[in-house]
Design an enzyme around this catalytic site. Structure first.
Site, PDB file in Angstrom:
ATOM      1  N   ARG A   8     -87.474  13.281  38.033  1.00 23.06           N
ATOM      2  CA  ARG A   8     -88.985  12.890  37.991  1.00 23.06           C
ATOM      3  C   ARG A   8     -89.237  11.494  37.838  1.00 23.06           C
ATOM      4  O   ARG A   8     -88.186  10.721  37.700  1.00 23.06           O
ATOM      5  CB  ARG A   8     -89.332  13.890  36.849  1.00 23.06           C
ATOM      6  CG  ARG A   8     -88.909  13.420  35.428  1.00 23.06           C
ATOM      7  CD  ARG A   8     -89.680  13.726  34.347  1.00 23.06           C
ATOM      8  NE  ARG A   8     -88.679  13.839  33.194  1.00 23.06           N
ATOM      9  CZ  ARG A   8     -88.484  13.045  32.367  1.00 23.06           C
ATOM     10  NH1 ARG A   8     -89.140  11.806  32.312  1.00 23.06           N
ATOM     11  NH2 ARG A   8     -87.787  13.226  31.255  1.00 23.06           N
ATOM     12  N   LYS A  68     -77.940  22.107  32.056  1.00 27.99           N
ATOM     13  CA  LYS A  68     -77.141  20.866  31.704  1.00 27.99           C
ATOM     14  C   LYS A  68     -75.460  20.932  31.861  1.00 27.99           C
ATOM     15  O   LYS A  68     -74.906  19.952  32.338  1.00 27.99           O
ATOM     16  CB  LYS A  68     -77.022  21.009  29.972  1.00 27.99           C
ATOM     17  CG  LYS A  68     -78.659  20.660  29.580  1.00 27.99           C
ATOM     18  CD  LYS A  68     -79.005  19.181  29.423  1.00 27.99           C
ATOM     19  CE  LYS A  68     -80.476  19.093  28.846  1.00 27.99           C
ATOM     20  NZ  LYS A  68     -81.328  18.454  29.656  1.00 27.99           N
ATOM     21  N   GLU A 128     -65.540  17.663  22.445  1.00 33.18           N
ATOM     22  CA  GLU A 128     -66.106  16.511  23.380  1.00 33.18           C
ATOM     23  C   GLU A 128     -65.806  15.362  22.665  1.00 33.18           C
ATOM     24  O   GLU A 128     -65.781  15.114  21.368  1.00 33.18           O
ATOM     25  CB  GLU A 128     -67.447  16.919  23.272  1.00 33.18           C
ATOM     26  CG  GLU A 128     -68.459  16.150  24.401  1.00 33.18           C
ATOM     27  CD  GLU A 128     -69.895  16.771  24.325  1.00 33.18           C
ATOM     28  OE1 GLU A 128     -70.523  16.444  23.537  1.00 33.18           O
ATOM     29  OE2 GLU A 128     -70.148  17.823  25.278  1.00 33.18           O
ATOM     30  N   HIS A 150     -84.603  10.702  18.464  1.00 26.45           N
ATOM     31  CA  HIS A 150     -84.047  10.899  19.813  1.00 26.45           C
ATOM     32  C   HIS A 150     -85.021  10.821  20.978  1.00 26.45           C
ATOM     33  O   HIS A 150     -84.828  11.463  22.003  1.00 26.45           O
ATOM     34  CB  HIS A 150     -83.394  12.313  19.840  1.00 26.45           C
ATOM     35  CG  HIS A 150     -82.333  12.656  18.927  1.00 26.45           C
ATOM     36  ND1 HIS A 150     -80.997  11.763  19.070  1.00 26.45           N
ATOM     37  CD2 HIS A 150     -82.388  13.371  17.931  1.00 26.45           C
ATOM     38  CE1 HIS A 150     -80.463  12.335  17.997  1.00 26.45           C
ATOM     39  NE2 HIS A 150     -81.141  13.215  17.097  1.00 26.45           N
TER      40      HIS A 150
END
Lengths: 656, 538
Positions: free
Chosen positions: A301, A125, A209, A244
């Protein structure tokens, strides 16, 4: 142009390393393009549709443990056994596993997807964000520096802007995490986050963040080929999520203007080019209220929700994947790609929305997808939904000239959808689609959380309960063939006890001499049957004639009315709740089929009533089991990792 | 095909008057039935608080939901509990009927425990004995839902005590006849009533509710000085574990009824498949049956118009139509079941009686059940008829009725007077089933006829004594006779005395006949395992 690409190995037979709807969906295109298809299956899937439909199917292992669909060696061996020379991974399972892609390459199998290197790069990530940042893709502003001094942190905080998240570097489970609304609160929040992180993880380091409040989830579908060509196919809006996980996806997004689409698309295409990415991929972004978008991650994908893109572009994304994998150049340039109309997809999941979306498994005794919308699924009446895999069992996709048209079509489709035997989120999806916030195109990722109560409001009407009682009465195992006209049934009512949608009601049902029925519950409801078939009932309630689908199985009944599938149980002659069923006998029984993930007590340990003793996992959800009585743990009958079936005694407690 | 042509005009004044009269009578009957249900349900809170179900709730739950239930003698005992039409609660303290339990056609009988703690009410004994006779004759398993205080000691009559023994005899006979007796003892079943439980083949008892003992605590203490609780003397747990009287221990009433249903489901018993024959409904609306029968039985009726409204396709092949036309005979079908119908369009006369005799014998030849639709003021009288041998021809008809070997079903559709009642298979002739329409009248003769006859006899006697009787006295006597006759001929009076199996709405005639014919057919083909003795409990 990179060397070797032109000498791509041709392939003829594709092993699909997946199950369910996506396996069937890939098969369909593969066959249309002239490829043979090989399926793989775990023991749980031996009779499933993807196995029946394939040219050949190879067993890759037991249902559990060690998920066979994640077993690289088994799948490579299956490809050899089935004579496949290419592998399509679908989504999930091994689709984003670079080792798998590598193993395919080493085994001489064409992996239909990007290179192992690309998968690896995007799989990390933080690394992925760094690559994207360098390619000019906007990321959430933040600070991950080693200098943790107060002064630096404050300066960085002011640079990033508020609201902001402080997160522990070693974080998890929300500890060491703070949401800071404005600068004045920063110092205090930083201090407490650090001390909590230090206490929890032994490391007080934090990152900063920008907090994106109530963002939309917007993703851009991209394609790259071996010749350095890259295109984007517009965006998908996947803001409606629960736990989520995406629930409703649409294209185009009501929040994305043509200009924004062009900007986001250009950014995504440049990223693909920078990565020399091959095949289908998706860049996921958060879009804030002011139109700023931030990169989150790239999925290397095919996405679950690819059909909405197919609908508005008229393309077959699996076909594009196969062509690219075969070494063909992308058959179209960016300017060839046009968008037409609006498409919405819903994910039908075997879960009980009213029970915190608890996954459900069992036998889908009756199953019929509606006409008029695209349905992707791998079920037929009687199909078993095993507890081991994802709870998504079908996707319905509508495509209309406008968003309203697509929304209407999808609601209609869902209302016609017959899914009896395992609880699904059918009614919940309809509630979402009907909700004014979604209808006006305003839904963000906070949509379900904010409107949960409204979306979950019980929708079982008194007339549903009355109809349930009527259906139980006329479809029972001892019911005589129903006849219209005057009735000779007893002139006094049957005191029924029924459970409908988790609520138990006592009601009186009477068939009157003139043949009509009176259900006394919440006032008297008069119902009249016009026609009774084996699966449908045509009846009148308050002067309105309706037809409802139903399924009767012993004490259980399912019926579909106004888009809601009601699950009913006839408790009329059930004995009163005994010690056995309530756990009052000290025996803790598995509430559902699942895998024991944790035994929380030891033999000989004293437990209080209601104390958690064991955790089961089913369909990626954990279910805590508690002691029915206080006492001492006399026996633990299962081990961690063991698979148990509903009703199995797992822990025994001796009363204190 | 011989479809009966329609001659009824629903818009005519006569039809409307008939219909209004019939609806009023149906309403009266339903009101009485409702009164009994309400009286029983008055105990609802008390029952539910104890975790018990009301008796009608028990019956409703033991039956297959929505299946036909031919409830019997709902008006039994009407006006015999209290001689007040506004207060009398009919039913005899028993709810009984033929219905389905787990797919098996059974006789179901329940004590109406909401009324007087389930004690037998006036004519409750007659009703119970008739219900048991129906079970025996039609070879039906017998399901009892028992909760009864037993006999009402305040109404003690020695003849009821002695005759009451028949209830227990019949239970033993049912068992010996190969007809299982399944009993749920929901509550009290004490003293003599304990044998209602004891004489059963399968006994379900309810935890904390069953009370089955010969002597309760007070009597026991008085008799022997022993002190014991009700639960110790006759509770479900004691009986299912120690005495062995009970076979199944249920947690509550619902559980007990579930067990009773499971017992029935587990029996090796024939479940008749629905006959695989197609049939057509009548061509005319059954609603019109309400407007056919005049309230005044002296008005003539063409009974074929009634037949046309409940037989398949209104198809009736009349037998010997032109010979003795006042008596109507013919073949028809009801939901596919063949029947021979005999009815009256006028008095029974010589050719009519002869024709009927012939027809009865012809039906026996082909095992065709007979249906008698009573609408007769009796055999015709007069010199010419006596000379023609009305007595011997009438006797011949009565012999045929008596000796017929096929199921005979009687419906009192209007008048059923005098020997006409006998010739038309009245209750005394043991028809398999006997129902009444709400306008039915049964008597040896009409009240006015009786009064007139007595007036003539009295006047003649007075004249012989030379003391002419005063007109006022004569009128008073006539009025009294009319009162006595009319008070007993009415169906609300005859059905109260269990002189039929119940009053039915004419619109239900077809449905009930179809069920009853099926019951007869199944019963006659069923071959239960006859035993020398009843099944005995260890």
């Amino acid at each position: 142009m990179k060397p070797g690409k032109m000498q791509r190995k041709p392939f003829f037979k594709i092993l699909i390393a997946n199950r369910g709807e996506i396996a069937l969906r890939i098969m369909r295109t593969a066959r249309r393009l002239g490829f043979g298809v090989v399926a793989v299956y775990s023991d749980a899937d031996r009779d499933s549709l993807h196995v029946r439909e394939a040219d050949a199917a190879v067993r890759i292992g037991a249902a559990l443990p060690a998920q066979p669909y994640l077993d690289i060696a088994a799948i490579i061996a299956a490809a050899r056994a089935g004579g496949a020379d290419a592998v399509h991974p679908g989504y999930g399972f091994l689709a984003e596993n670079e080792e798998f892609a590598l193993a395919c390459r080493e085994a001489g199998l064409v992996f239909i997807g990007p290179s192992p290197e690309a998968i690896k790069a995007m799989g990390h990530k933080a690394g992925a964000k760094e690559i994207m940042r360098k390619a000019g893709v906007p990321c959430v502003p933040g600070y991950q520096g080693a200098d943790q001094s107060d002064a630096v942190m404050l300066a960085e905080a002011e640079r990033i802007g508020f609201p902001m998240m402080i997160k522990a570097v070693a974080g998890g489970g929300g500890r060491g995490m703070r949401l800071v609304a404005e600068a004045g609160a920063f110092a205090d929040a930083l201090r407490s986050a650090r001390s909590e992180a230090k206490a929890a993880f032994g490391d007080g380091s934090v990152i900063l963040e920008r907090a994106i409040v109530e963002p939309r989830h917007i993703e851009i579908q991209v394609f790259g080929d071996a010749y350095g060509n890259a295109v984007h196919l517009g965006e998908r809006d996947c803001s409606v999520q629960r736990r989520h996980q995406k629930l409703i996806e649409e294209a185009p997004s009501p929040a994305v203007s043509p200009q924004l689409r062009e900007r986001m698309g250009a950014v995504a295409v440049s990223a693909v080019k920078a990565l020399a990415y091959e095949g289908a991929g998706t860049l996921e972004f958060l879009l804030d209220r002011t139109g700023n978008f931030y990169f989150m991650e790239m999925n290397t994908r095919l996405q679950v929700e690819h059909p909405v893109t197919e609908a508005i572009t008229g393309l077959d994304l699996v076909e594009l994947q196969l062509r690219v994998a075969r070494g063909e150049p992308l058959p179209l340039r960016q300017q060839d790609i046009t968008f037409s109309g609006h498409a919405i997809e819903v994910r039908l999941c075997s879960e009980d929305a009213s029970q915190d979306f608890m996954p459900q498994s069992g036998t889908m005794a009756q199953w019929q997808v509606p006409d008029g919308v695209r349905a992707e699924h791998a079920l037929q009446p009687g199909s078993v939904i095993p507890p081991y895999y994802d709870s998504m069992i079908a996707k319905l996709i509508s495509h209309g000239a406008s968003r309203e048209e697509a929304r209407g079509q999808l609601i209609c489709g869902l209302e016609q959808m017959v899914a009896f035997g395992v609880t699904t989120n059918q009614a919940f999806l309809i509630s979402c689609l009907r909700h004014p916030v979604f209808a006006s195109g305003e839904a963000t990722t906070a949509f379900i959380g904010q409107h949960r109560a409204e979306l979950l409001a019980p929708k079982t009407a008194s007339s549903d309960t009355a109809l349930a009682a009527l259906l139980l009465s006329v479809t029972g195992p001892c019911a005589r063939r129903w006849r219209g006209g005057r009735s000779l049934a007893a002139t006094f009512p049957v005191p029924m006890r029924i459970e409908i949608d988790h609520v138990v009601h006592d009601l009186d049902l009477l068939r009157q001499r003139d043949g009509t029925y009176v259900a006394s519950f919440d006032g008297a409801q008069v119902l009249e049957i016009d026609e009774l078939g084996s699966e449908t009932i045509r009846f009148r309630s308050n002067g309105v004639m309706e037809t409802a689908r139903f399924l009767r199985q012993g004490d259980r009944l399912y019926f579909l009315r106004h888009g809601m599938t009601h699950s009913v149980c006839d408790l009329t002659l059930w004995p009163p709740e005994s010690a056995t069923s309530s756990g009052g006998d000290g025996k803790v029984r598995a509430a559902l089929n699942g895998r024991v993930v944790a035994v929380l007590v030891r033999e000989g340990e004293r437990v209080a009533a209601g104390q958690p003793v064991l955790t089961l996992e089913a369909m990626k959800m954990e279910h805590v089991h508690t002691a029915g009585i206080a006492g001492t743990v006399a026996a633990i009958d299962v081990a961690e990792g063991e698979q148990v079936t509903t009703g199995r005694i797992v822990v025994e407690i001796e009363a204190a | 095909m011989a479809v009966i042509g329609n001659t009824i005009s629903p818009s005519s004044a006569a039809f409307k008057a008939n219909r209004d009269g019939m609806l009023a009578l149906i309403e009266r009957m339903r009101t009485l039935e409702e009164r009994t249900r309400t009286a029983s349900a008055a105990a609802k809170d008390r029952f539910h608080k104890r975790g018990q179900l009301l008796p009608r709730e028990r019956v409703a739950l033991v039956l297959d939901s929505g299946s036909p239930f031919i409830e019997l003698s709902t008006l039994a005992g009407y006006m015999f509990d209290v001689p007040d039409a506004a207060k009398s609660v009919p039913g005899g303290g028993v709810i009984a009927g033929i219905g389905f339990v787990s797919g098996i056609r059974c006789m179901v009988s329940a004590n109406d425990a909401g009324i007087d703690a389930g004690a037998l009410q006036p004519f409750g004994l007659d009703k119970t004995l008739r219900v048991q006779e129906l079970a025996l004759e039609n070879k039906l398993p017998y399901v009892q839902l028992v909760e009864s205080a037993g006999a009402n000691l305040l109404r003690y009559r020695v003849e009821d005590f002695v005759r009451g023994g028949n209830i227990f005899r019949n239970l033993a006979r049912l068992s010996a006849a190969g007809l299982p007796v399944v009993t749920v003892t929901h509550g009290s079943s004490t003293a003599g009533g304990a044998y209602q439980t004891g004489l059963s083949d399968y006994i379900v008892m309810v935890r904390g509710r069953t009370r089955a003992f010969l002597a309760g605590p007070p009597l026991l203490k008085a008799a022997t000085g022993e002190i014991a609780t009700e639960e110790e003397l006759g509770g479900a747990e004691m009986h299912t574990t120690i005495s062995g009287l009970g076979d199944y221990l249920a947690e509550d009433d619902r559980d007990a009824l579930r067990i009773a249903r499971e017992i029935m489901a587990s029996l090796n018993w024939d479940r008749p498949a629905p006959p695989n024959i197609s049939f057509k409904p009548p061509r005319y609306d059954a609603e019109e049956l309400l407007g056919i029968m005049p309230m005044d039985h002296k008005r003539p009726v063409d009974m074929r118009q009634a037949i046309a409204r409940f037989v398949d396709d209104s198809d009736f092949t009349e037998f010997s139509a032109n010979y003795g036309p006042a008596t109507v005979c013919g073949h028809a079908r009801i939901e596919g079941h063949a029947i021979g119908i005999i009815t009256n369009n006028g008095p029974l006369d010589v050719p009519g009686a002869n024709k009927a005799t012939h027809f009865i014998q012809a039906c026996c030849q082909t095992r065709t059940p007979l249906l008698y639709l009573n609408n007769t003021t009796g055999y015709i009288v007069g010199r010419a008829y006596e000379e023609a041998g009305m007595i011997k021809h009438g006797s011949k008809m009565i012999q045929a009725v008596t000796s017929a070997t096929v199921p005979q079903i009687t419906i009192y559709c209007g008048a059923s007077f005098g020997a006409g009642n006998y010739g038309m298979c009245g209750r005394g002739f043991h028809p398999r089933f006997c129902f009444s329409w709400p306008n039915a009248k049964t008597a040896v003769m009409g009240g006015e006829q009786a009064a007139e006859t007595m007036a003539i006899v009295t006047e003649a006697a007075a004249a012989r004594r030379g003391k002419p009787i005063e007109k006022e006295k004569l009128d008073a006597m006539k009025a009294q006779i009319i009162g006595v006759f009319d008070g007993q001929m009415d169906v609300f009076s005859t059905s109260a005395r269990v002189l039929d199996d119940g009053v039915i709405d004419p619109r239900d005639t077809r449905g009930i006949l179809a069920e009853v014919l099926a019951i007869c057919r199944e019963g006659d083909t069923r071959q239960p395992q006859r035993m020398q003795f009843s099944v005995a409990r260890p």
